[in-house]
Design an enzyme around this catalytic site. Structure first.
Site, PDB file in Angstrom:
ATOM      1  N   TYR A   1       0.843  -1.201   0.000  1.00  0.00           N
ATOM      2  CA  TYR A   1       0.000   0.000   0.000  1.00  0.00           C
ATOM      3  C   TYR A   1       0.880   1.253   0.000  1.00  0.00           C
ATOM      4  O   TYR A   1       0.663   2.192  -0.777  1.00  0.00           O
ATOM      5  CB  TYR A   1      -0.930   0.001   1.225  1.00  0.00           C
ATOM      6  CG  TYR A   1      -1.842   1.204   1.286  1.00  0.00           C
ATOM      7  CD1 TYR A   1      -1.401   2.413   1.850  1.00  0.00           C
ATOM      8  CD2 TYR A   1      -3.130   1.155   0.769  1.00  0.00           C
ATOM      9  CE1 TYR A   1      -2.225   3.524   1.892  1.00  0.00           C
ATOM     10  CE2 TYR A   1      -3.963   2.268   0.804  1.00  0.00           C
ATOM     11  CZ  TYR A   1      -3.499   3.446   1.370  1.00  0.00           C
ATOM     12  OH  TYR A   1      -4.312   4.547   1.404  1.00  0.00           O
TER      13      TYR A   1
ATOM     14  N   LYS B   1     -25.446   1.933  20.661  1.00  0.00           N
ATOM     15  CA  LYS B   1     -25.389   3.387  20.861  1.00  0.00           C
ATOM     16  C   LYS B   1     -23.928   3.765  21.097  1.00  0.00           C
ATOM     17  O   LYS B   1     -23.396   3.605  22.193  1.00  0.00           O
ATOM     18  CB  LYS B   1     -26.256   3.807  22.042  1.00  0.00           C
ATOM     19  CG  LYS B   1     -26.403   5.311  22.190  1.00  0.00           C
ATOM     20  CD  LYS B   1     -27.379   5.652  23.307  1.00  0.00           C
ATOM     21  CE  LYS B   1     -27.596   7.157  23.377  1.00  0.00           C
ATOM     22  NZ  LYS B   1     -26.357   7.901  23.675  1.00  0.00           N
TER      23      LYS B   1
ATOM     24  N   GLU C   1     -21.956   8.604  13.954  1.00  0.00           N
ATOM     25  CA  GLU C   1     -21.173   8.988  15.123  1.00  0.00           C
ATOM     26  C   GLU C   1     -19.693   8.925  14.777  1.00  0.00           C
ATOM     27  O   GLU C   1     -19.228   7.951  14.181  1.00  0.00           O
ATOM     28  CB  GLU C   1     -21.440   8.034  16.296  1.00  0.00           C
ATOM     29  CG  GLU C   1     -22.820   8.127  16.900  1.00  0.00           C
ATOM     30  CD  GLU C   1     -22.969   9.326  17.820  1.00  0.00           C
ATOM     31  OE1 GLU C   1     -22.095   9.555  18.673  1.00  0.00           O
ATOM     32  OE2 GLU C   1     -23.981  10.040  17.684  1.00  0.00           O
TER      33      GLU C   1
END
Length: 652
Positions: A32, A109, A164
């Site tokens: 990479y 959450k 989030e």
């Protein structure tokens, strides 16, 4: 070279997607890096061929001057919290009363920061914070430094998505170790670290701190029918989507999922503070609608807070902006949810009496909502000879006699000239959710008050540079910044001012709802209680509080002083006139609409002053029925409620 740059960009972006989204690296780090360096070299030689979605555009950084305000096209709502199985069952009962066949999707959450991402033709245009739900901050340059957020989607869509941003526990640990070595203050927890990172003006800092995201919602209209389909589409578009979720119609299975997740909570690579349960059908979500603060189709179960034992050393009594006197316990320090806690609220005098809390007691301390330290109860087995706590009879600030109204749990100072009450009111007025006067915090407010420069909020707009320069620790540059912030606050939309006045029961969202109807603060001086009570989401308590405030002569004087100082009195959002065609009517949409989509119909109804709800009842004034309307239409007929069709609505 143009072709090779395009090949490298596409290839590296695919590798990044495999690594960050699929969690399945498809190339070695060394390979990479080799391809990445080749792309950097080519782009430096041929800058005219650099593509907007090039991975090199996420490396390095710039210094931003600040963050502009950003008005969300689609508001972000809070969620209703639940802390018990009983509350979840009550939610299930409410939903199933309307939709017996409803299914739910339970999702983790994430304990992070809400973000909104807007794309045009597949390219990222705006990344913004939640803010107050209507206005956030444009943090696009920082958002672009988060590696798992695609700059270009796999399809050329115009879309707004929500999610989030968070910091992994591993990144958090590494950052705090580095800060400790450099003699810097450590972050209290990963959420605070993520919040501080997103508000960095140096974007290179954001790139180094390795934030990550989970996306979970399409805020803009979508062709998907179910929430689980939305998650699948988000993943297909290149976003990171949390792999843990449960689809079911059974609250028993939801509860089992919650307990399973709670048991493995500490094994996750990131912090979570609960599970969000959503009605899976997007059509049902639309019909269920919203309250003033939250969707009726979702609820957030919060995990029980961590608890620790601590000793109460003493108790402080402080006066808030409404005169309420709040007791706060000073404790032996304990580590709680990632922070050192040495103070905790005792709520009010009734709570102290109910729990029989005494100075010297060993108590159980927890963080309410994982945020505010509070005393839960006394460890009676460790009590010795502690005496019953003495409750103050006089205000700790002004010495006036405190009152304890029969219908209240708190002590209250009712002296309008109480120094603490005035200072807290000034602090509230300058706070972020109110007039947002940057820099005018508690310390400077106290200095201004003690120097005699401010006695009410209107005095803030009479302050001069010389006034600030007389305060200890304020230099010329700071004085100039404070004056500029005060001047900038004059142009705020009027709902910020209304909230800033600190009227009981008038929160930020209620302020906006009121100004959407009345349009101007001055109009509230003569507003009728019954008119205010008719506004969707309000009621008699709020209406009475508002009219009582503006009936006072001092309110008219204050409004006049603020207006004279140049403070904006007008609401800058969309105003609904009280003579609008459907003002004050409760309307239900049902059936399939052929010419308008449901959001367009809802927007039009609300623009005409209607309150759009999801269920038919005796309080319903009007039903708009499309084709294939079912039980709601039948119920409306049985109750004799007025019924109209889509064509009637379009012609209004």
């Amino acid at each position: 070279m143009k072709k090779r740059i395009k090949e490298l960009t596409d290839l590296l972006n695919r590798y990044r997607y495999d690594y960050y989204t699929k969690d399945a690296p498809s190339v070695s780090d060394s390979d990479y890096d080799k391809l990445y360096r080749e792309l950097v070299t080519l782009e430096q030689s041929y800058p005219e061929y650099v593509l907007q979605d090039s991975p090199t555009q996420q490396v390095g950084g710039t210094i931003l001057k600040g963050f502009e305000k950003y008005r969300h096209q689609y508001p972000l709502f809070s969620l209703q919290d639940a802390f018990s199985r009983e509350e979840l069952d009550a939610f299930d009962k409410r939903v199933k009363a309307e939709f017996p066949n409803a299914t739910y999707l339970a999702e983790l959450k994430i304990d992070g920061l809400s973000i909104s991402l807007s794309y045009e033709n597949g390219f990222l245009q705006v990344g913004a914070t939640r803010g107050d739900g209507n206005i956030g901050e444009n943090i696009t340059e920082n958002i672009k430094k988060i590696k798992d957020i695609p700059h270009q989607l796999s399809e050329p869509l115009t879309i707004t998505v929500r999610g989030e941003a968070y910091m992994s526990r591993q990144s958090f640990k590494a950052i705090n170790e580095a800060r400790q070595e450099n003699g810097e203050t450590e972050f209290a927890n990963p959420r605070n670290a993520a919040a501080g990172t997103l508000r960095q003006l140096d974007t290179s800092v954001v790139a180094k701190r390795q934030l990550a995201t989970f996306l979970y919602q399409e805020a803009s209209p979508t062709a998907r029918n179910q929430q689980n389909e939305v998650l699948a589409e988000l993943a297909d578009l290149g976003f990171s989507v949390n792999p843990y979720y449960q689809l079911t119609s059974s609250m028993d299975e939801i509860w089992d999922f919650i307990k399973t997740i709670e048991a493995k909570r500490d094994q996750l690579a990131y912090d979570i503070d609960g599970v969000v349960i959503k009605v899976n059908s997007l059509a049902m979500q639309e019909e269920l609608g919203f309250t003033v603060k939250a969707p009726r189709w979702a609820i957030a179960y919060k995990f029980p807070a961590e608890e620790k034992e601590a000793e109460i050393l003493s108790v402080d009594w402080t006066v808030g902006r409404t005169g309420v006197v709040t007791p706060t316990a000073n404790l032996t320090p304990v580590q709680l949810a990632g922070t050192t806690v040495s103070r905790a609220t005792l709520h009010n005098v009734d709570y102290i009496a109910e729990k029989d809390i005494r100075i010297g007691d060993t108590v159980i301390v927890y963080k309410a909502g994982d945020i505010i330290p509070a005393v839960l109860n006394v460890v009676m087995s460790k009590r010795n000879q502690q005496e019953v706590m003495l409750i103050p009879k006089l205000c700790p600030s002004c010495g006036s006699e405190l009152v304890h109204f029969e219908d209240e749990v708190a002590l209250r100072c009712i002296n309008p000239l109480c120094p603490s009450l005035i200072q807290r009111s000034l602090e509230h007025f300058a706070s972020r959710d109110a007039m947002n006067i940057t820099g005018l915090g508690p310390a400077i407010v106290e200095k201004l008050f003690l120097a005699g420069f401010v006695h009410d909020v209107a005095d803030i707009y009479q302050l001069t540079k010389e006034d600030f320069m007389q305060l200890d620790g304020i230099k010329e540059k700071s004085a100039d910044k404070l004056l500029a912030a005060i001047e900038a606050s004059k142009s705020n939309s009027a709902e910020k001012l209304l909230f800033g006045l600190g009227i009981r029961h008038i929160g930020s969202k209620v302020s906006r709802l009121i100004l959407e109807v009345y349009g101007d603060i001055s109009a509230l001086l003569t507003a009728k209680e019954e008119e205010i009570a008719r506004i969707d989401g309000l009621g008699s308590t709020i209406a009475q509080s508002l009219t009582q405030y503006f009936e006072q002569k001092t309110a008219a004087i204050l409004v006049d002083e603020l207006k004279t100082a140049g403070v904006n009195m007008h609401y800058s959002g969309q105003k609904v006139n009280s003579d609008a065609a459907l003002f004050g009517l409760t309307v239900v949409l049902t059936g399939k609409l052929n010419q308008l989509n449901r959001n367009e119909a809802k927007d039009k109804l609300e623009a005409l002053g209607a309150k759009v709800t999801g269920s038919v009842s005796k309080k319903t004034d009007l039903v708009i029925a499309g084709s294939d309307a079912g039980s709601k239409l039948e119920k409306a007929k049985s109750l004799g409620i007025r019924i109209e069709d889509e064509d009637w609505l379009r012609k209004l």
